[in-house]
Scaffold this active site. Structure first.
Site, short mmCIF file in Angstrom:
data_model
loop_
_atom_site.label_atom_id
_atom_site.label_comp_id
_atom_site.label_asym_id
_atom_site.label_seq_id
_atom_site.Cartn_x
_atom_site.Cartn_y
_atom_site.Cartn_z
N GLU A 1 7.13 2.78 0.41
CA GLU A 1 6.60 1.77 -0.67
C GLU A 1 5.73 1.83 -0.93
O GLU A 1 4.08 2.01 0.34
CB GLU A 1 7.09 0.40 -0.81
N GLU B 1 10.97 -3.60 5.74
CA GLU B 1 10.29 -4.66 6.82
C GLU B 1 9.50 -5.10 7.37
O GLU B 1 9.71 -6.45 7.22
CB GLU B 1 9.24 -4.91 5.42
C1 GAL Z 1 7.17 -5.32 0.31
C2 GAL Z 1 8.76 -4.95 0.45
C3 GAL Z 1 9.66 -4.91 -0.94
C4 GAL Z 1 8.27 -5.32 -2.23
C5 GAL Z 1 6.81 -5.16 -2.23
C6 GAL Z 1 5.95 -5.61 -3.55
O1 GAL Z 1 6.67 -5.63 1.45
O2 GAL Z 1 8.97 -4.37 0.82
O3 GAL Z 1 10.54 -5.91 -0.81
O4 GAL Z 1 8.63 -7.09 -2.04
O5 GAL Z 1 6.47 -5.13 -0.98
O6 GAL Z 1 4.70 -5.36 -3.16
#
Ligand code: GAL
Length: 667
Positions: free
Chosen positions: A319, A162
């Site tokens: 994610e 990110e």
């Molecule tokens: C994203 C990040 C992850 C984790 C996740 C939690 O921003 O890439 O490492 O922090 O959010 O929602």
């Protein structure tokens, strides 16, 4: 169009797809004792996990002291995963620098707008423009790439994580130097810069490049042109880091595709991902569900945009969450059915991978209340059972792998710069929300049972019968021409308040609003009339505006007034107008925030002219979102129940929140 540059080697050489939908998560085994890893791989297999992203936050373990490496544990995890048939999207591990780097080189630490230093102790505490950080990060990247180049588990590279999530805006001296170089390349001369930024205002004229600073905290309103360029520069600076790591990876492992996880989502405004798409071999995205009733449609909107940033080709959902996150004010768990619904809605919009943050919910650290595929409660839990069921479902529909988005006939335009600029302070109101307006029109289309693409404003409009441009605030000469061409070529343009008002330097188009779009719309607005809280503006149709209205003073002969203001200072004045152009095209202007129902009324009034706005019977009066992916002669139709009630769509009975998939011949 930038997105055409997306190489998408993932799909071209099949190295990640291989006819299976990818299913997995970020995997952080370094947070757990060795014996837990065996349980991890066993349960991963049970769930059908076939890929993990590994090593994302491992720098401090991989390089415990400068130039000293410890790869033993990572070798073991890579081997273990491979032995269990699980592939690896290996991170370059540069997302969070180790404590020794910040201690030895505090000059890598980012600086906030007010001079605050962002210290170590969390993550992503590095300046995108720091030459020192870059050197260390690239050394790690190269070392990893060379070590794992031939490892059989490696299927993709995951650059950093990110990028720009916490460190996008850095106001340090490194940033100042890089900003000046960026500006010199953009403008060539100081005269051109002074003109673009309107520096005659408030004695801001620059006589030398080194007088220019990032827009640091200042007594009052800062120069809008400077701010816009700093936003562009910051997005480019982080992108430059992506390119630098990607170059190292491509050199070391030319056959392994490189990606990084974008954040195309409502809570991430500041990175122009449209411009980044050409820098990755396949587009990946992270999306977290907004809680509440708006969440499903919001997810659909951003997944739709991600698919179009990827040029309509499959992309990788890197994610999302199985249940609750831990970073909103209140973090409710997902309700029954939402885990599967959300995953399949992403797949419907082109995702060929469904991955989560993270595999096993952390025991310690800042994210221990964030859900994972395997919760604190263990495998005997609702979440894990849902995960296993989803894994099974993804195997059943694996035939859709590689299918493209089927183009809609209606487009909703999305433009990052309009998002950045329209909501600034120093405007007629601080109540404008670009993302809200864009989602409003998307939801109105869903309610009307109309399939639409959310596309970047820089994408081609060819083939779209209706182009909806909500609050398209920043319009340069080229975009003005492309928008006008829609209506001039017998098609339909719909645009809304505060559109076309400024050029690419955030300077107002003169002669009356909506500036660049005045001509094609055939109207002239003299004044904006923002609304005070509690003083809505009513329209004759019954629609109501709560944030914004405008005084339209001139309406051309070929323009009809579709709705007027009713009561108040604007009583009787035009509120919604439609110009009819020779050739059957139209240009509609909506001068107020009408909400989903009001927007729906405007679209309905256009249906006679624009058959693309006719409801799809499968949409069951807007209760079902109909989404489509195609491959050769096959169409994969997704019917997503938008409601919490059972709904019948054609001959399909959908349970609450269910997403059904039907594969059928295309013609
Ligand atoms: C994203 C990040 C992850 C984790 C996740 C939690 O921003 O890439 O490492 O922090 O959010 O929602």
């Amino acid at each position: 169009m930038t997105t055409d540059a997306t190489k998408n080697r993932w799909v071209k050489n099949g190295s990640l797809g291989e006819g299976k939908l990818r299913f997995g998560a970020d995997y952080n085994p370094e947070q757990w004792p060795r014996e837990v890893w065996d349980e991890d791989v066993r349960l991963m297999r049970e769930a059908g996990v076939n890929i993990v992203s590994l090593g994302i936050f491992s720098w401090a373990l991989l390089e415990p002291r400068p130039g000293e490496w410890d790869f033993g544990w990572l070798d073991e995890v890579m081997d273990l995963l491979h032995a269990h048939g699980i592939d690896v999207d290996l991170a370059t591990a540069t997302a969070s620098p180790p404590p020794w780097l910040a201690k030895n080189h505090p000059e890598i630490l980012p600086v906030g707008v007010d001079g605050t230093v962002f210290w170590p102790g969390s993550r992503q505490h590095w300046r995108p423009t720091s030459p020192v950080f870059r050197e260390h990060a690239l050394r790690l990247t190269r070392t990893l790439a060379e070590r794992y180049a031939d490892h059989p588990a490696l299927v993709a590279w995951h650059v950093s994580n990110e990028l720009g999530c916490h460190n996008l805006y850095d106001y340090s001296d490194d940033a100042a130097r890089a900003f000046r170089l960026w500006l010199a390349a953009r403008y060539g001369t100081l005269d051109a810069l002074n003109d673009a930024w309107g520096t005659a205002f408030w004695s801001q004229r620059y006589g030398a490049w080194d007088e220019i600073l990032p827009p640091r905290i200042a007594p009052t309103l800062r120069n809008p042109g400077q701010r816009l360029d700093f936003e562009r520069f910051s997005s480019d600076a982080v992108r430059d880091h992506l390119r630098a790591e990607a170059a190292v990876l491509h050199e070391a492992t030319p056959d392994v595709p490189v990606t990084t996880n974008f954040m195309v989502a409502q809570n991430v405004r500041d990175i122009d991902y449209v411009s980044w798409a050409g820098d990755v071999d396949f587009v990946s995205n992270d999306h977290y569900l907004r809680p509440g009733p708006i969440g499903r449609d919001d997810l659909s909107f951003w997944a739709n945009l991600t698919g179009n940033i990827a040029g309509g080709r499959p992309w990788f959902l890197m994610e999302h969450a199985t249940s609750a996150v831990n970073w909103r004010e209140v973090n409710p768990p997902k309700r029954p059915g939402e885990l599967v619904r959300d995953a399949l809605t992403h797949v419907a919009h082109g995702a060929d991978a469904v991955c989560y943050f993270q595999w096993r919910q952390s025991r310690a650290g800042g994210e221990r209340y964030h859900s994972g595929m395997l919760p604190h409660a263990g495998a005997d839990s609702r979440v894990f059972r849902d995960v296993v069921a989803l894994g099974q479902r993804l195997q059943e529909i694996a035939g859709i792998t590689g299918a493209l988005r089927e183009r809609a006939r209606v487009a909703v335009l999305f433009d990052y710069e309009s998002w950045w600029v329209s909501g600034r302070e120093g405007h007629p109101t601080e109540g404008l929300a670009y993302d809200v307006e864009a989602l409003t029109w998307y939801r109105a289309l869903l309610d009307a049972g109309v399939r639409a693409d959310v596309i970047p404003a820089s994408a081609s409009f060819d083939g779209y019968e209706v182009v909806v441009a909500p609050m398209l605030h920043v319009v340069d000469e080229a975009l003005r021409g492309r928008l006008a061409a829609v209506a001039e070529s017998g098609r339909h343009l719909v645009t809304t308040y505060f559109s076309g008002v400024v050029d690419e330097y955030d300077r107002v188009w003169l002669g009356g609003y909506p500036g660049a779009l005045r001509e094609v719309l055939g109207i002239r607005v003299e004044e904006f009339v923002p609304l005070l809280a509690g003083s809505p503006a009513a329209l004759a149709s019954g629609a109501e505006a709560t944030v914004w209205s405008e005084r339209i003073v001139h309406v051309g002969d070929d323009v009809e007034v579709l709705d007027t203001y009713a009561g108040g200072d604007l009583d009787g004045a035009p509120a919604v107008t439609r110009r009819r152009l020779p050739g059957g095209g139209t240009a509609t202007y909506v001068s107020a925030d009408l909400g989903v129902a009001g927007a729906g009324g405007v679209l309905r009034a256009l249906t006679a002219e624009a058959p693309a706005l006719a409801a799809d019977p499968l949409a069951a009066d807007g209760r079902v979102e109909v989404i489509s992916r195609v491959q050769g002669d096959t169409r994969h139709l997704f019917l997503a129940n938008r409601t919490d009630e059972p709904v019948r769509a054609g001959d399909v009975e959908l349970a609450p929140r269910e997403v059904a998939v039907r594969t059928q011949p295309r013609h």
